[in-house]
Design a protein around this motif. Structure first.
Motif, PDB file in Angstrom:
ATOM      1  N   THR A 231     -11.116 -14.251   4.151  1.00  0.00           N
ATOM      2  CA  THR A 231     -10.408 -13.608   3.042  1.00  0.00           C
ATOM      3  C   THR A 231      -9.278 -12.769   3.618  1.00  0.00           C
ATOM      4  N   ALA A 232      -8.069 -12.989   3.109  1.00  0.00           N
ATOM      5  CA  ALA A 232      -6.900 -12.207   3.508  1.00  0.00           C
ATOM      6  C   ALA A 232      -6.417 -11.409   2.294  1.00  0.00           C
ATOM      7  N   ARG A 233      -5.999 -10.147   2.520  1.00  0.00           N
ATOM      8  CA  ARG A 233      -5.616  -9.276   1.405  1.00  0.00           C
ATOM      9  C   ARG A 233      -4.435  -8.402   1.800  1.00  0.00           C
ATOM     10  N   VAL A 234      -3.451  -8.347   0.906  1.00  0.00           N
ATOM     11  CA  VAL A 234      -2.361  -7.382   1.020  1.00  0.00           C
ATOM     12  C   VAL A 234      -2.559  -6.398  -0.129  1.00  0.00           C
ATOM     13  N   ALA A 235      -2.860  -5.154   0.190  1.00  0.00           N
ATOM     14  CA  ALA A 235      -3.267  -4.181  -0.822  1.00  0.00           C
ATOM     15  C   ALA A 235      -2.091  -3.704  -1.660  1.00  0.00           C
ATOM     16  N   ALA A 236      -2.382  -3.408  -2.931  1.00  0.00           N
ATOM     17  CA  ALA A 236      -1.383  -2.783  -3.805  1.00  0.00           C
ATOM     18  C   ALA A 236      -0.957  -1.456  -3.193  1.00  0.00           C
ATOM     19  N   GLY A 237       0.314  -1.121  -3.348  1.00  0.00           N
ATOM     20  CA  GLY A 237       0.842   0.108  -2.770  1.00  0.00           C
ATOM     21  C   GLY A 237       1.484  -0.090  -1.421  1.00  0.00           C
TER      22      GLY A 237
ATOM     23  N   ALA B  53       4.693  -4.602  15.702  1.00  0.00           N
ATOM     24  CA  ALA B  53       3.302  -5.047  15.549  1.00  0.00           C
ATOM     25  C   ALA B  53       2.389  -3.926  15.075  1.00  0.00           C
ATOM     26  N   LYS B  54       2.857  -2.683  15.132  1.00  0.00           N
ATOM     27  CA  LYS B  54       2.044  -1.576  14.631  1.00  0.00           C
ATOM     28  C   LYS B  54       1.958  -1.581  13.113  1.00  0.00           C
ATOM     29  N   VAL B  55       2.878  -2.288  12.461  1.00  0.00           N
ATOM     30  CA  VAL B  55       2.884  -2.399  11.002  1.00  0.00           C
ATOM     31  C   VAL B  55       2.189  -3.705  10.635  1.00  0.00           C
ATOM     32  N   VAL B  56       0.958  -3.618  10.137  1.00  0.00           N
ATOM     33  CA  VAL B  56       0.183  -4.802   9.756  1.00  0.00           C
ATOM     34  C   VAL B  56      -0.359  -4.581   8.346  1.00  0.00           C
ATOM     35  N   PRO B  57       0.340  -5.047   7.322  1.00  0.00           N
ATOM     36  CA  PRO B  57      -0.087  -4.803   5.944  1.00  0.00           C
ATOM     37  C   PRO B  57      -1.132  -5.803   5.432  1.00  0.00           C
ATOM     38  N   VAL B  58      -1.672  -6.662   6.302  1.00  0.00           N
ATOM     39  CA  VAL B  58      -2.626  -7.687   5.883  1.00  0.00           C
ATOM     40  C   VAL B  58      -4.006  -7.356   6.437  1.00  0.00           C
ATOM     41  N   GLU B  59      -5.014  -7.394   5.557  1.00  0.00           N
ATOM     42  CA  GLU B  59      -6.400  -7.200   5.973  1.00  0.00           C
ATOM     43  C   GLU B  59      -7.092  -8.578   6.048  1.00  0.00           C
TER      44      GLU B  59
ATOM     45  N   GLN C  89      10.293  -0.123  -1.273  1.00  0.00           N
ATOM     46  CA  GLN C  89       9.744  -0.749  -2.472  1.00  0.00           C
ATOM     47  C   GLN C  89       8.246  -0.990  -2.291  1.00  0.00           C
ATOM     48  N   VAL C  90       7.505  -1.021  -3.425  1.00  0.00           N
ATOM     49  CA  VAL C  90       6.048  -1.023  -3.394  1.00  0.00           C
ATOM     50  C   VAL C  90       5.493  -2.300  -4.024  1.00  0.00           C
ATOM     51  N   LEU C  91       4.419  -2.835  -3.413  1.00  0.00           N
ATOM     52  CA  LEU C  91       3.702  -3.973  -3.986  1.00  0.00           C
ATOM     53  C   LEU C  91       2.890  -3.476  -5.177  1.00  0.00           C
ATOM     54  N   GLN C  92       3.059  -4.097  -6.352  1.00  0.00           N
ATOM     55  CA  GLN C  92       2.479  -3.576  -7.584  1.00  0.00           C
ATOM     56  C   GLN C  92       0.972  -3.820  -7.671  1.00  0.00           C
ATOM     57  N   LYS C  93       0.468  -4.948  -7.133  1.00  0.00           N
ATOM     58  CA  LYS C  93      -0.967  -5.241  -7.229  1.00  0.00           C
ATOM     59  C   LYS C  93      -1.440  -6.013  -6.000  1.00  0.00           C
ATOM     60  N   ASP C  94      -2.764  -6.025  -5.809  1.00  0.00           N
ATOM     61  CA  ASP C  94      -3.339  -6.726  -4.656  1.00  0.00           C
ATOM     62  C   ASP C  94      -2.969  -8.213  -4.669  1.00  0.00           C
TER      63      ASP C  94
END
Length: 567
Positions: A208-214, A170-176, A221-226
Motif C-alpha cells: 500500500t502506497a499513500r500520499v497524505a492530505a496536506g 531525498a530528505k523530502v519523501v511525501p510517500v508512505e 500548494q497543498v494536496l487536498q485529500k489522501d
C-alpha cells in the motif's frame, strides 16, 4: 515450373512438389574439333603484361639521342588552331554539382496519426496562475496485480523539491509505503519520485502506497485529500517438476522449483504425495542423494538458491528402498495455501504432477504415422510402444524379425519406443516379431514375445529431379537428363534449344514462375521436342526416366531448357 540447361540445362515440373532447375554443358567448336571452354573466354581486351628474361650489360647499352626539332612559330600555331571548328556554347553548359540523392529513410510500420502534443485537454488556460492550483498526484506505478515490481514511481503536478543535490532532495519523501522494503528514494527532476529497491519488491506481498492530505509542494500548494493505491506481487508458482510423466524406479527423488524463494521445510509439510491411492511419508533429500541423481542435480544447479526442494518417500520404518509402491501412479499435489519465504500471501490453487513406478516390461502396441492408424504409406516410419523405457545399451537388432524383409532397415530404441525406418514396398503387409530378450532400463526382460502388423498401402504420386535450378551435365556422358517418379504413368516433355544469350530472359521467366503467372514472360528458346514420354510401370516403386537431349544440342554440346508436367 521450368528448368534451364546450359552447358546448363533448365528443367521445370508442374506437380505437387516443385523440382529444381537442371543444368547442362557448354562448349565451343574450333577447326573441326570440339573443345570444352569456360563461359568467360570472350572477355573484352584490357591492359596486358609480358614478362621475359633480362639481358646482361643493359646498363652499358648505347642510348639513342633525342631527335632534334624546331618549335612552331606563334603564327604557325595560330594557323593550325584556326582549322579547328569553333566551339558552340549552350545555355546549360554550366551546371551545379549533381549531388546524389540521400538514402531514403527506412519505412515505418504501423499507421501515423497526427496529434498535438501536449493534448488540448492537458494545456491549462493561459490566464490561470499555476502556482495557485492545488497540488495533485498525476500518475503512479505499479498498481494492481503485477508479475514483478522492480521499483515504484510517483509524479506530482507541481515541483516538490528545489533544484539541489540528490542528498538534500531525498530528505523530502511525501510517500508512505507499507510494508517497508529495503531500498532508497530519489527524485527524477523536481516532480517525479522513484523508490529503488535493493533487489526488487518481494513476491507474495500486497503493498500500500499513500500520499497524505496536506502534503505541500515546493511552491506551497497543498494536496487536498489522501491519494492511496495498492499493488500485489504473486504467490509461489511451480516452474519445474521432476519426474513428470515418466516411469521410474521405487526410490526416485522428486524435485520442484518455484518462481520465488521458499522455505523447503514449510513447503514439504504442505505437499501431499499418494502412491497406489495411499498417502506416502516424505523427507527432504540429502546433498549426497541429490548429487547421485543426474537429473535432479542438474536442475538443482540451474535453479536459483532457495527456490527449490528435492524430496523422497520413505517407508514407515524410515527406509528409502522400495518406498514407492510398484507399478503404481504417484501423484504429487502442491495444495492451495502453500507459503512463500518472501511474503505472507499463499498459493490460490492446487499445483502438481504425476509419474509412475515401473511394473513388468510389456508391449503396448505398434503404429505408423500416428497411434490408431490402420494403413501406412511407404514413406511412414513405424514405432512400437512398451510400458517401460528400453535399455539401449543391451538392445540388438537380432532381437527383431521382419517379414518380408525391409531394404535399408534401421531400428533404434528411444525411451518407451522402438522405431523402424527403411524402404518399405507399397501394397505389402509386414509383420514385426520381437523376442523377449529385450530389456528395460530396470533390468527386466520383456514379459513375452511381441508382434505387430503394418499394412502398407500405395505410395503417393511423386515427381522430382536433382541438381537445383542450374545443372552442368557431363559432355562425355550420354546426352540425357534423369527424372524420378513414383506411381506416375507418363509425363509431357518439352525441350527448348537456347544459347547463353537467353540466360537473362530465363532468369526473368523464373522470377515469376513460382508465384505470379500474370507477370511471367514467355519462356525463351526454340521448341525442338514436344511429346508424351511413357514411364516404366513399377507400382509404388521409384522409377528413373531419362530424357534424350540430343535434338537440342550440337554434337553433344549446347544449352537447353526442359519443361516437364505430369499427364
Amino acid at each position: 515450373m521450368k528448368k534451364f540447361v546450359s552447358g546448363l540445362l533448365l528443367f521445370g515440373i508442374y506437380l505437387n512438389l516443385i523440382a529444381p532447375l537442371v543444368p547442362t554443358v557448354n562448349a565451343q567448336k574450333t577447326s573441326g574439333k570440339t573443345t570444352k571452354t569456360n563461359m568467360n573466354v570472350n572477355l573484352p581486351d584490357g591492359l596486358q603484361f609480358r614478362l621475359s628474361e633480362g639481358e646482361e650489360g643493359a646498363e652499358t647499352r648505347e642510348k639513342q639521342p633525342v631527335a632534334q626539332t624546331n618549335p612552331l612559330s606563334p603564327g604557325e600555331t595560330d594557323s593550325l588552331l584556326k582549322r579547328i571548328p569553333e566551339i558552340k556554347t549552350e545555355q546549360d553548359d554550366q551546371k551545379d554539382f549533381n549531388k546524389r540523392l540521400g538514402t531514403l529513410p527506412a519505412p515505418k510500420t504501423g499507421k501515423q496519426i497526427p496529434v498535438k502534443f501536449p493534448a488540448p485537454e492537458q494545456i491549462s488556460p493561459t490566464n490561470v496562475d499555476q502556482a495557485k492550483l492545488p497540488l495533485q498526484v498525476i500518475r503512479f506505478s505499479p498498481e494492481g496485480e503485477v508479475p514483478l515490481a522492480p521499483d515504484l514511481n510517483v509524479t506530482f503536478s507541481q515541483p516538490m523539491v528545489a533544484v539541489t543535490s540528490q542528498e538534500e532532495a531525498a530528505k523530502v519523501v511525501p510517500v508512505e509505503l507499507t510494508p517497508q522494503v529495503e531500498g532508497k528514494w530519489r527524485w527524477l527532476g523536481t516532480k517525479t519520485l522513484m523508490f529503488d529497491t535493493t533487489k526488487r519488491f518481494p513476491m507474495a506481498t500486497k503493498f500500500t502506497a499513500r500520499v497524505a492530505a496536506g502534503t505541500k509542494s515546493a511552491t506551497g500548494q497543498v494536496l487536498q485529500k489522501d491519494v492511496t493505491w495498492t499493488f500485489t506481487t504473486p504467490p509461489p508458482k511451480v516452474e519445474t517438476m521432476i519426474p513428470n510423466g515418466q516411469v521410474t524406479n521405487r526410490e526416485a527423488l522428486m524435485f520442484v522449483s518455484f518462481d520465488q524463494e521458499i522455505n523447503a521445510e514449510a513447503v514439504l509439510s504442505a505437499i501431499k504425495v499418494t502412491g497406489g491411492g495411499k498417502p506416502l511419508t516424505l523427507r527432504l533429500a540429502t546433498p549426497e542423494e541429490i548429487d547421485t541423481d543426474g537429473s535432479v542435480s542438474y536442475y538443482a544447479k540451474q535453479a536459483q538458491p532457495r527456490r527449490w526442494l528435492a524430496f523422497r518417500a520413505i517407508t514407515n520404518e524410515g527406509l528409502t528402498k522400495d518406498a514407492l509402491p510398484p507399478d503404481s501412479a504417484i501423484t504429487i499435489n502442491i495444495p492451495k495455501g502453500t507459503p512463500s519465504a518472501e511474503g505472507p500471501l499463499t498459493t490460490l490453487k492446487d499445483q502438481g504432477f504425476s509419474f509412475r513406478t515401473y511394473g513388468a516390461m510389456k508391449f503396448v502396441g505398434g503404429w505408423c504415422s500416428y497411434q490408431g492408424s490402420k494403413t501406412c504409406t511407404p514413406a511412414d516410419s513405424w514405432y512400437m510402444q512398451f510400458t517401460n523405457p528400453i535399455d539401449g545399451a543391451t538392445f540388438d537388432k537380432s532381437m527383431v524379425k521382419i517379414e518380408p524383409p525391409v531394404e535399408g532397415l534401421s531400428i533404434y530404441p528411444s525411451g518407451n519406443y522402438l522405431y523402424f525406418q527403411g524402404n518399405k514396398k507399397g501394397r505389402t503387409v509386414y509383420k514385426v516379431t520381437l523376442e523377449n530378450r529385450i530389456k528395460d532400463t530396470f533390468g527386466q526382460l520383456l514379459d513375452k514375445p511381441a508382434a505387430a502388423t503394418f499394412n502398407v498401402g500405395s505410395a503417393d504420386a511423386n515427381l522430382y529431379s536433382q541438381g537445383g535450378t542450374f545443372v552442368i551435365l557431363d559432355p562425355t556422358a550420354k546426352q540425357t537428363y534423369s527424372i524420378y517418379s513414383t506411381n506416375m504413368p507418363s509425363v509431357r516433355v518439352k525441350v527448348l534449344a537456347v544459347t547463353p544469350q537467353d540466360w537473362e530472359a530465363y532468369r526473368q521467366y523464373m522470377r515469376y514462375a513460382y508465384y505470379d503467372e500474370q507477370k511471367r514472360p514467355p519462356i525463351p528458346g526454340r521448341l525442338v521436342v514436344n511429346k508424351i514420354l511413357p514411364i516404366q510401370t513399377k507400382p509404388d516403386e521409384m522409377v528413373e526416366t531419362r530424357i534424350d537431349l540430343s535434338e537440342a544440342l550440337d554434337g553433344g554440346y549446347g544449352n537447353a531448357i526442359i519443361e516437364i508436367e505430369p499427364t
